[in-house]
Write a protein that holds these residues in place. Structure first.
Motif, short mmCIF file in Angstrom:
data_model
loop_
_atom_site.label_atom_id
_atom_site.label_comp_id
_atom_site.label_asym_id
_atom_site.label_seq_id
_atom_site.Cartn_x
_atom_site.Cartn_y
_atom_site.Cartn_z
N ARG A 144 0.82 -1.21 0.00
CA ARG A 144 0.00 0.00 0.00
C ARG A 144 0.86 1.27 0.00
NH1 ARG A 144 -2.53 0.52 4.95
NH2 ARG A 144 -1.86 -1.45 5.84
N ARG A 193 4.05 3.73 6.46
CA ARG A 193 5.29 4.40 6.90
C ARG A 193 6.35 3.32 7.03
NH1 ARG A 193 5.89 9.52 10.64
NH2 ARG A 193 7.98 8.65 10.59
N ILE A 240 6.97 0.50 10.09
CA ILE A 240 6.69 -0.89 9.74
C ILE A 240 7.93 -1.77 9.94
CG2 ILE A 240 5.90 -2.44 7.89
CD1 ILE A 240 3.76 -0.42 8.80
N ALA A 282 2.18 -14.53 6.21
CA ALA A 282 0.84 -14.41 5.62
C ALA A 282 0.10 -13.23 6.24
CB ALA A 282 0.06 -15.70 5.83
N LEU A 283 0.15 -13.15 7.56
CA LEU A 283 -0.51 -12.05 8.27
C LEU A 283 0.11 -10.71 7.88
CD1 LEU A 283 -2.45 -10.97 10.37
CD2 LEU A 283 -0.92 -11.73 12.17
N LEU A 284 1.43 -10.68 7.88
CA LEU A 284 2.15 -9.44 7.56
C LEU A 284 1.85 -8.98 6.13
CD1 LEU A 284 4.37 -7.36 8.33
CD2 LEU A 284 6.03 -8.98 7.41
N GLN A 306 -0.64 -9.77 4.09
CA GLN A 306 -2.02 -9.31 3.89
C GLN A 306 -2.19 -7.90 4.47
OE1 GLN A 306 -5.43 -11.97 4.51
NE2 GLN A 306 -6.59 -10.27 5.38
N GLY A 307 -1.50 -7.61 5.58
CA GLY A 307 -1.55 -6.28 6.18
C GLY A 307 -0.90 -5.22 5.30
N LEU A 308 0.12 -5.61 4.56
CA LEU A 308 0.87 -4.65 3.74
C LEU A 308 0.26 -4.43 2.36
CD1 LEU A 308 4.54 -5.88 4.44
CD2 LEU A 308 3.49 -3.83 5.38
N GLU A 309 -0.50 -5.45 1.91
CA GLU A 309 -1.02 -5.43 0.53
C GLU A 309 -2.01 -4.30 0.26
OE1 GLU A 309 -2.87 -9.16 -0.19
OE2 GLU A 309 -0.93 -10.16 -0.46
N LYS A 310 -2.10 -3.95 -1.00
CA LYS A 310 -3.17 -3.04 -1.42
C LYS A 310 -4.48 -3.81 -1.36
CE LYS A 310 -1.39 -1.77 -5.36
NZ LYS A 310 -1.29 -1.03 -6.62
N LYS A 311 -5.53 -3.15 -0.92
CA LYS A 311 -6.83 -3.81 -0.81
C LYS A 311 -7.51 -3.93 -2.17
CE LYS A 311 -8.28 -2.70 3.89
NZ LYS A 311 -9.36 -2.13 4.70
#
Lengths: 188, 188
Positions: free
Chosen positions: B138, B142, B146, B178-180, B182-187
């Motif tokens: 995304r 920051r 991160i 996987a958690l990280l 998905q948190g960083l990805e563009k939605k």
């Protein structure tokens, strides 16, 4: 006086280390005699025990308050991360002692403090599991592993974050929670 | 012999603490005389310095290898988290010493080790920033904050994770990444 001795010990143990601080150092800082120290505490270990207990009891109390609220699981997660980061300002030395000096407790006290520390972790695991059960979070998460993920990212900030700098506690908690919640959410 | 002295010191400093371990303890464990110790090292602090340098140099080398590969930024992130968790098995005592005993280094050595530790963090920041620039992550992240999030979640596992248990290193790294990611990805 007792709580002044604890406060001073927190700052000395936190900065120099438990082994490196003598009872003489503590009473010198307060302008007391050793006699006064021994009126309140049997020895230096007893101060260390009380520092550990106060630190974890205070965290558990704040955590309970959040767990028992009527917020959604996502909101609780935000509150929890915010609480952990806000505590840096008031408790960074206590936290350093907690993370670093636990091995200086005797077996009985160590097992008591460990149980409370484990309860703090179990409560986070429960929060994640509740979020899964209420379909706020993804079904395929392992709540136990995720609880350590959350503890790690929040506790690590005690080692590097400086309250009062460019990024406020609230901002850091928001950044961390946003990343975490997007990671936990169901996709699509 | 030199590296045997270092290995034994890593295990003693890691389990008992630096202050709590004497040169006598180290040579006793190896069946050596103090004379042999002093042939290789000026004092106990010099061993501590070399443990710190070996630990961080080794991590930086592994990190560089990942950073310079042709993987995508997401794949690099997975490799990095896996590498940090895999190192627990071989380096948990070194890591404990690194996290806990750094304050026993003298000013000059402390500043040298800190620079390398900061470089490790800066490289993670760069990886996140590259992921943003290449639109794998995304735009609103920051990268500096991160990077500490990632360090925290991975480094904390040194305090609780037991290699060889129910969850393998590879599985833990996969869960965390996987958690990280998905948190960083563009939605969307």
């Amino acid at each position: 006086m007792k709580s002044k001795i604890i406060e001073t010990s927190i700052s000395l143990f936190g900065q120099r280390g438990f082994k490196e601080t003598s009872i003489q150092d503590i009473v010198d800082q307060l302008g007391l005699t050793k006699g006064t120290f021994y009126y309140y505490f049997k020895n230096k270990e007893e101060v260390l025990v009380q520092i550990h207990e106060r630190f974890i009891d205070d965290l558990l109390e704040q955590q309970n308050h959040i767990m028992e609220s009527t917020l959604t699981e996502k909101e609780k997660m935000h509150e929890l991360v915010t609480m952990m980061i806000r505590n840096i300002r008031t408790s960074v030395n206590s936290a350093m002692i907690f993370f670093r000096e636990m091995r200086h407790l005797n077996e009985e006290k160590l097992s008591y403090v460990r149980k409370k520390r484990d309860l703090f972790q179990k409560n986070i695991e429960k929060l994640v599991q509740n979020g899964i059960d209420r379909e706020e979070f993804r079904k395929d998460l392992r709540a136990d592993m995720i609880s350590y993920f959350i503890l790690g990212m929040a506790n690590w900030s005690y080692f590097w974050y400086e309250p009062g700098g460019e990024v406020s506690e609230g901002q850091l908690a928001d950044i961390y929670t946003a990343l975490l919640l997007q990671g936990l959410e169901k996709k699509g």
